[in-house]
Scaffold this motif. Structure first.
Motif, short mmCIF file in Angstrom:
data_model
loop_
_atom_site.label_atom_id
_atom_site.label_comp_id
_atom_site.label_asym_id
_atom_site.label_seq_id
_atom_site.Cartn_x
_atom_site.Cartn_y
_atom_site.Cartn_z
N ASP A 180 24.98 -4.94 -49.33
CA ASP A 180 26.22 -4.35 -48.85
C ASP A 180 26.62 -4.34 -47.10
O ASP A 180 25.73 -4.04 -46.61
N HIS A 217 29.85 -4.21 -44.41
CA HIS A 217 31.48 -4.06 -43.82
C HIS A 217 31.75 -4.49 -42.70
O HIS A 217 30.63 -5.28 -41.68
N GLY A 255 25.36 -3.53 -41.28
CA GLY A 255 25.58 -3.06 -43.10
C GLY A 255 24.04 -2.04 -43.03
O GLY A 255 23.27 -3.23 -42.29
N ALA A 311 36.06 -3.14 -52.83
CA ALA A 311 34.33 -3.59 -52.93
C ALA A 311 34.16 -4.62 -54.37
O ALA A 311 35.61 -4.45 -55.52
N ARG A 335 34.94 -3.66 -46.97
CA ARG A 335 33.78 -3.56 -47.51
C ARG A 335 33.25 -5.40 -48.35
O ARG A 335 35.07 -6.25 -48.33
N ALA A 371 29.86 -8.36 -49.45
CA ALA A 371 29.07 -7.91 -49.63
C ALA A 371 28.55 -9.79 -49.51
O ALA A 371 29.56 -10.91 -49.30
#
Length: 278
Positions: free
Chosen positions: A10, A12, A30, A56, A131, A133
């Motif tokens: 995860d 940002h 992250g 997200a 956000r 990933a």
């Protein structure tokens, strides 16, 4: 999951920067990003972005070796937007905090750029705190690098366009001191030309699209060094195929010594290419 050579992180947005007319750099952070491992060169990873209206990206659960099959089975309007990128830079502090730089190609001028894909649009509109990933390696020798010169290589040939510029920069930074390298890079604008630090004995030729001779025609008339070469070619798929054909059929380079990757295809989105693969 701990036995896999990669992991979902995860992340940002920390900041964004327009580094040239063709590229916007997004820096990601992250909590666990310090576990990421890169082999340098053209190290690739997967980036997942949220759909419009999502806070997200929606990732396939569970996050194990079957993630891709589950991602493909999800509604394309809901599942995370997935793109493959090269690590532009990765910095890890002694306290474990880390930053990952990702360079996004921009298409045309500001008016034309509005017609780019979702990742290009995201890079222009994202703000600190947004956000995302990444699926990235957590071990060395992770299979995520294609630049693999075999033993006995005397010199290397590299060509790429703006989509391959982060990979070209990574390869040049990785090459050993004194390694002879002939490099051709095609970019849309003169301001996309930038220093590429390397310890190699590199001769870098920048070609500005629609102004200079195209890379294929330039390479056809280029003088190449003697000895055993290793070639790495990346960029638009059609151009990459033509370059490989020239090197193998006209230059007589062993096809096993030519690594080629189509980072994009003219007129096709990544979603369309995935559908073609079935």
């Amino acid at each position: 999951m701990t036995d896999l050579p990669y992991r979902f992180f995860d992340v940002h947005v920390l900041r964004t920067e327009r580094i040239s007319p063709a590229l916007i750099r997004v820096t990601l952070g992250g909590d666990r990003l310090g576990d990421l491992v890169t082999d340098g060169r053209d190290q690739r990873f997967k980036l997942f972005l949220p759909q419009p209206g999502q806070d997200a990206p929606l990732l396939p659960e569970p996050l194990d070796e079957g993630w891709y099959t589950r991602w493909r089975a999800e509604d394309p309007a809901v599942r995370a937007v997935m793109r493959t990128y090269t690590v532009s830079d990765y910095r890890r502090d002694p306290d474990g905090t880390a930053e990952l730089d990702v360079d996004f190609v921009q298409h045309g001028d500001d008016k034309g750029a509005a017609h780019g894909g979702p990742a290009s649009h995201w890079s222009r509109t994202t703000r600190p705190g947004d956000r995302a990933a990444v699926l990235a390696p957590v071990v060395e020798n992770n299979g995520g690098t294609d630049y693999q010169p075999p033993a006995g290589t005397d010199w290397t040939l590299i060509t790429g366009d703006e989509s391959a510029l982060p990979a070209v920069a990574g390869i040049l930074a990785w090459l050993p001191a004194g390694m002879p390298a002939k490099v051709w890079i095609e970019v849309p604008h003169p301001d996309d030309i930038r220093p590429l630090p390397t310890a190699a004995d590199a001769h870098i030729t920048w070609l500005v699209r629609d102004t200079d001779t195209p890379v294929l025609d330039t390479l056809r008339t280029a003088d190449l060094p003697p000895g055993t070469p290793y070639a790495w070619i990346a960029g638009e798929a059609g151009t990459v195929r033509e370059l490989r054909r020239h090197l193998v059929n006209e230059r007589g380079i062993d096809r096993k010594a030519v690594t080629f990757t189509g980072y994009w295809r003219k007129g096709k989105t990544e979603e369309q290419l995935l559908e073609e693969l079935g």
